[in-house]
Design a protein around this motif. Sequence first.
Motif, mmCIF file in Angstrom:
data_model
loop_
_atom_site.group_PDB
_atom_site.id
_atom_site.type_symbol
_atom_site.label_atom_id
_atom_site.label_comp_id
_atom_site.label_asym_id
_atom_site.label_seq_id
_atom_site.Cartn_x
_atom_site.Cartn_y
_atom_site.Cartn_z
ATOM 1 N N LEU A 244 66.496 72.143 -0.110
ATOM 2 C CA LEU A 244 65.703 72.620 -1.239
ATOM 3 C C LEU A 244 66.272 74.091 -1.717
ATOM 4 O O LEU A 244 65.433 74.862 -2.356
ATOM 5 C CB LEU A 244 64.412 72.651 -0.936
ATOM 6 N N GLY A 245 67.418 74.368 -0.976
ATOM 7 C CA GLY A 245 67.938 75.917 -1.142
ATOM 8 C C GLY A 245 67.161 76.988 -0.384
ATOM 9 O O GLY A 245 67.475 78.269 -0.914
ATOM 10 N N ASP A 246 66.503 76.788 0.386
ATOM 11 C CA ASP A 246 65.698 77.882 1.289
ATOM 12 C C ASP A 246 66.767 78.109 2.529
ATOM 13 O O ASP A 246 66.281 77.554 3.530
ATOM 14 C CB ASP A 246 64.334 77.375 1.528
ATOM 15 N N ALA A 247 67.699 78.984 2.425
ATOM 16 C CA ALA A 247 68.630 79.046 3.571
ATOM 17 C C ALA A 247 67.862 79.746 4.836
ATOM 18 O O ALA A 247 68.200 79.437 5.640
ATOM 19 C CB ALA A 247 69.731 80.004 3.140
ATOM 20 N N ASP A 248 66.930 80.796 4.493
ATOM 21 C CA ASP A 248 66.293 81.507 5.651
ATOM 22 C C ASP A 248 65.490 80.524 6.387
ATOM 23 O O ASP A 248 65.754 80.443 7.553
ATOM 24 C CB ASP A 248 65.593 82.615 5.020
ATOM 25 N N ARG A 249 64.757 79.637 5.816
ATOM 26 C CA ARG A 249 63.814 78.735 6.546
ATOM 27 C C ARG A 249 64.695 77.684 7.099
ATOM 28 O O ARG A 249 64.341 77.169 8.233
ATOM 29 C CB ARG A 249 62.910 77.999 5.405
ATOM 30 N N ALA A 250 65.711 77.122 6.547
ATOM 31 C CA ALA A 250 66.875 76.510 7.209
ATOM 32 C C ALA A 250 67.415 76.882 8.196
ATOM 33 O O ALA A 250 67.150 76.190 9.373
ATOM 34 C CB ALA A 250 67.873 75.817 6.180
ATOM 35 N N ALA A 251 67.683 78.000 8.447
ATOM 36 C CA ALA A 251 68.370 78.888 9.460
ATOM 37 C C ALA A 251 67.339 78.895 10.754
ATOM 38 O O ALA A 251 67.706 78.504 11.866
ATOM 39 C CB ALA A 251 68.922 80.005 9.082
ATOM 40 N N GLU A 252 66.092 79.144 10.327
ATOM 41 C CA GLU A 252 64.993 79.344 11.314
ATOM 42 C C GLU A 252 64.844 78.216 11.953
ATOM 43 O O GLU A 252 64.546 78.088 13.236
ATOM 44 C CB GLU A 252 63.697 79.665 10.664
ATOM 45 N N HIS A 253 64.781 77.060 11.245
ATOM 46 C CA HIS A 253 64.418 75.700 12.137
ATOM 47 C C HIS A 253 65.677 75.168 12.896
ATOM 48 O O HIS A 253 65.661 74.445 13.667
ATOM 49 C CB HIS A 253 63.900 74.427 11.145
ATOM 50 N N TYR A 254 66.943 75.591 12.252
ATOM 51 C CA TYR A 254 68.204 75.206 13.090
ATOM 52 C C TYR A 254 68.051 76.020 14.323
ATOM 53 O O TYR A 254 68.454 75.353 15.528
ATOM 54 C CB TYR A 254 69.522 75.518 12.308
ATOM 55 N N ARG A 255 67.927 76.967 14.186
ATOM 56 C CA ARG A 255 67.471 77.903 15.534
ATOM 57 C C ARG A 255 66.655 77.317 16.393
ATOM 58 O O ARG A 255 67.018 77.301 17.640
ATOM 59 C CB ARG A 255 67.219 79.600 15.083
ATOM 60 N N ALA A 256 65.593 77.031 15.941
ATOM 61 C CA ALA A 256 64.326 76.431 16.891
ATOM 62 C C ALA A 256 64.736 75.095 17.272
ATOM 63 O O ALA A 256 64.714 74.762 18.439
ATOM 64 C CB ALA A 256 63.013 76.229 15.698
ATOM 65 N N PHE A 257 65.736 74.246 16.635
ATOM 66 C CA PHE A 257 66.310 72.946 16.926
ATOM 67 C C PHE A 257 67.187 73.150 18.242
ATOM 68 O O PHE A 257 66.960 72.779 19.325
ATOM 69 C CB PHE A 257 66.886 72.371 15.989
ATOM 70 N N LEU A 258 68.013 74.389 18.137
ATOM 71 C CA LEU A 258 68.905 74.545 19.433
ATOM 72 C C LEU A 258 68.272 75.233 20.474
ATOM 73 O O LEU A 258 68.697 75.125 21.718
ATOM 74 C CB LEU A 258 70.051 75.866 18.880
ATOM 75 N N SER A 259 67.028 75.767 20.229
ATOM 76 C CA SER A 259 66.500 76.488 21.413
ATOM 77 C C SER A 259 65.732 75.628 22.236
ATOM 78 O O SER A 259 64.884 75.696 23.323
ATOM 79 C CB SER A 259 65.244 77.573 21.061
ATOM 80 N N THR A 260 65.438 74.136 21.688
ATOM 81 C CA THR A 260 64.397 73.291 21.964
ATOM 82 C C THR A 260 64.943 71.777 22.543
ATOM 83 O O THR A 260 64.741 71.270 23.283
ATOM 84 C CB THR A 260 63.344 73.106 21.079
ATOM 85 N N VAL A 261 66.189 71.693 21.869
ATOM 86 C CA VAL A 261 66.866 70.449 22.122
ATOM 87 C C VAL A 261 67.519 70.397 23.610
ATOM 88 O O VAL A 261 68.041 71.492 24.016
ATOM 89 C CB VAL A 261 68.113 70.341 21.117
ATOM 90 N N SER A 262 67.445 69.349 24.217
ATOM 91 C CA SER A 262 68.198 69.188 25.393
ATOM 92 C C SER A 262 69.607 69.269 25.487
ATOM 93 O O SER A 262 70.336 69.120 24.295
ATOM 94 C CB SER A 262 67.737 67.884 26.312
#
Length: 295
Positions: A244-262
């Motif tokens: 959807l073109g929301d780079a900031d929100r995308a980056a936020e959730h990519y970071r959250a993914f990396l901090s929670t994934v095993s």
Amino acid sequence: LQSLEAGQLEAARDWFERALRLAPGFSEAHKNIGVVFARLGDWDRATAAFEFALKINPRFSEARINLGKVYEHVGRPDLALQEYDRLLQDDPGEAAVWGRTAFLLEQRGDLDDAAARYRRLLEMNPGDGEARMSLGTALLRAGRWADARGVFEVVLGDEPDSYAARFNLGTALDGLGAWDEAIDAYQRAAALDPSDPDPYFRTAVIYSKRGRWTDAAVDYERALQRDPRHYLTHMNLALLAEQLGDADRAAEHYRAFLSTVSQDPSLRASRERAQAAIARLGPSAPRPKQAGRDT
């Protein structure tokens, strides 16, 4: 037997050994001392005792069941299945053994055979709700969506508030492409268990398939309200935001993914995808603090 029931294993062993000195061909005593050895964790001697009991009496069902259980404990489900199948040849009325073999076949991935055995068990015990749920689960794993749907609808006829049956019905309907019905099943499951994020995750995935991005985002957020560490939701929200073109929100959730994934090796490709996305999105996306290093 009184010593065994009281957990006095060494005393029980002594009494059974005395019995066997008096009657070496006493198959019941061989079986019972096998039970003692099994409870002591002496699997080799337990196996030998059960096998000797069966040598004396090949149709000794209890000894064969116990031998199968020992093989399961030592990680030989193949040998356990052999013993259970021998028993069923002699006594096909052993309902519990049909269920046990079905479970072992399911664990091995022989899903159609497992389903057939669960059905055989249900023919014998139509009211066995656990067996019916297991049948439905095996059918789901086999991708037999219509059959699974039928099973879970029967379960819900008896237990309309069963969260597992409602959720699994949603999975079957999703597999059939009956998305509106699947969403309804997942939403009703979500109401039955306010703590599980998976129903909202599943409805969000369906909305994404249909291009209903706003609805998908809402339900992904609902999933995160229930479990902020639901890493699959973070990944999907990141992908949705990027689309959807929301780079900031995308980056936020990519970071959250990396901090929670095993750090499981099977998820390495997903971790690398998230890292590449953060780098691609530019300086507005700072480097994430990860849970651990890649293997």
